[in-house]
Write an enzyme that holds these catalytic residues in place. Structure first.
Site, PDB file in Angstrom:
ATOM      1  N   SER A 176       0.824  -1.214   0.000  1.00 38.81           N
ATOM      2  CA  SER A 176       0.000   0.000   0.000  1.00 38.81           C
ATOM      3  C   SER A 176       0.856   1.261   0.000  1.00 38.81           C
ATOM      4  O   SER A 176       1.990   1.259   0.486  1.00 38.81           O
ATOM      5  CB  SER A 176      -0.898   0.040   1.232  1.00 38.81           C
ATOM      6  OG  SER A 176      -1.747  -1.073   1.252  1.00 38.81           O
TER       7      SER A 176
HETATM    8  N1  SAH Z   1       0.021  -5.301   3.947  1.00 40.77           N
HETATM    9  C1  SAH Z   1       0.519  -5.842   2.709  1.00 40.77           C
HETATM   10  C2  SAH Z   1      -0.531  -5.725   1.652  1.00 40.77           C
HETATM   11  C3  SAH Z   1      -0.380  -6.768   0.617  1.00 40.77           C
HETATM   12  S1  SAH Z   1      -1.726  -6.865  -0.512  1.00 40.77           S
HETATM   13  C4  SAH Z   1       1.808  -5.160   2.331  1.00 40.77           C
HETATM   14  O1  SAH Z   1       2.126  -4.115   2.918  1.00 40.77           O
HETATM   15  O2  SAH Z   1       2.528  -5.664   1.495  1.00 40.77           O
HETATM   16  C5  SAH Z   1      -2.850  -7.919   0.354  1.00 40.77           C
HETATM   17  C6  SAH Z   1      -2.337  -9.277   0.718  1.00 40.77           C
HETATM   18  O3  SAH Z   1      -3.431 -10.021   1.245  1.00 40.77           O
HETATM   19  C7  SAH Z   1      -1.784 -10.103  -0.439  1.00 40.77           C
HETATM   20  O4  SAH Z   1      -0.497 -10.517  -0.126  1.00 40.77           O
HETATM   21  C8  SAH Z   1      -2.766 -11.283  -0.549  1.00 40.77           C
HETATM   22  O5  SAH Z   1      -2.156 -12.485  -0.960  1.00 40.77           O
HETATM   23  C9  SAH Z   1      -3.269 -11.371   0.872  1.00 40.77           C
HETATM   24  N2  SAH Z   1      -4.545 -12.066   1.053  1.00 40.77           N
HETATM   25  C10 SAH Z   1      -5.665 -12.010   0.295  1.00 40.77           C
HETATM   26  N3  SAH Z   1      -6.631 -12.794   0.816  1.00 40.77           N
HETATM   27  C11 SAH Z   1      -6.113 -13.345   1.949  1.00 40.77           C
HETATM   28  C12 SAH Z   1      -6.618 -14.241   2.945  1.00 40.77           C
HETATM   29  N4  SAH Z   1      -7.863 -14.737   2.900  1.00 40.77           N
HETATM   30  N5  SAH Z   1      -5.815 -14.591   3.966  1.00 40.77           N
HETATM   31  C13 SAH Z   1      -4.545 -14.124   4.040  1.00 40.77           C
HETATM   32  N6  SAH Z   1      -4.010 -13.275   3.131  1.00 40.77           N
HETATM   33  C14 SAH Z   1      -4.791 -12.889   2.101  1.00 40.77           C
END
Ligand code: SAH
Length: 229
Positions: free
Chosen positions: A73
């Protein structure tokens, strides 16, 4: 107040000026005022969490790709979501969507312990490596469907979901302590979503919309289906 002890390393100092500028130009003018959040953002090396080729852009006012079609983000959104949890240092926090681990590390600097769940193994492995490199030992991670929470360690004083789902997953509300606070983007798979907070207090929950945001999809039992992703 908990102080952030980062492993002393020449690399962590490399982008110190870029971090200060990020705080001054992207966070302060948009209303991020919690001094602990500002300090953590000024100190934690965001560049460690992105691929080498993108390091020079790590402090820009935008999200960046982290592989597997996912994104880290924008700094402002990380700060806004973190500030919403009002962490003071003693909390147990659950994060869903470890991704590259940057948001996890910011949380770890501001609370007692972070439990973080990621569904994609490659991202989980990379994030763990950076946590070790930075000596962030108060983070526990696992690979799983985070929409189910992590019931063994609950209830959590604060919960953050960093992917957008159709609604706040019921297991997460159940694993939120009372008092407790949750922040998560809610809305469609495409386009803009709403960043909402859920406050649990004296047995009641109330929801509030903080901002409009754009996040990747939350995929799981209480999120979207993987098949159409
Ligand atoms: N906070 C992270 C945001 C990554 S984007 C950062 O700073 O990099 C969101 C993330 O959520 C992705 O890595 C995706 O694989 C994960 N995600 C999506 N659905 C999920 C679920 N049900 N359980 C765990 N992770 C999930």
């Amino acid at each position: 107040m908990k102080t952030l002890t980062l492993r002393p390393d020449r690399r962590t100092g490399k982008y110190a000026k870029a971090r200060e500028r990020m705080v001054r130009e992207q966070l302060l003018p948009r209303g991020v005022t919690d001094p602990r959040v500002l300090e953590a953002m000024a100190r934690l090396p965001r560049d460690f969490f992105v691929d080498e080729a993108l390091r020079g852009r790590a402090y820009g006012d935008h999200p960046l790709p982290i592989g597997e079609g996912q994104t880290i983000s924008q700094p402002y959104v990380v700060a806004l979501m973190t500030q919403a949890l009002r962490l003071r240092g003693r909390e147990k926090v659950l994060e869903i969507g470890t991704g590259c681990g940057y948001q996890t590390a910011i949380l770890a600097a501001l609370c007692d312990r972070v439990y973080t769940v990621e569904r994609l193994k490659s991202l989980h492995i990379k994030a763990r490596r950076v946590f070790d490199e930075l000596h962030l030992f108060n983070i526990l991670c696992k690979i799983d469907d985070g929409t189910l929470g992590w019931p063994e360690h609950g209830p959590y004083d604060a919960i953050m979901v960093t992917a957008a789902g159709p609604r706040v997953p019921e297991p997460l509300i159940a694993q939120l302590a009372d008092p407790g606070i949750l922040v998560m983007p809610v809305g469609g798979r495409e386009g803009v979503q709403e960043l909402v907070t859920v406050v649990k207090e004296q047995g009641e929950t109330r929801e509030q919309v903080l901002d409009s945001v754009r996040f990747v999809s939350l995929i799981g039992d209480h999120g979207w289906r993987a098949a159409s992703s």
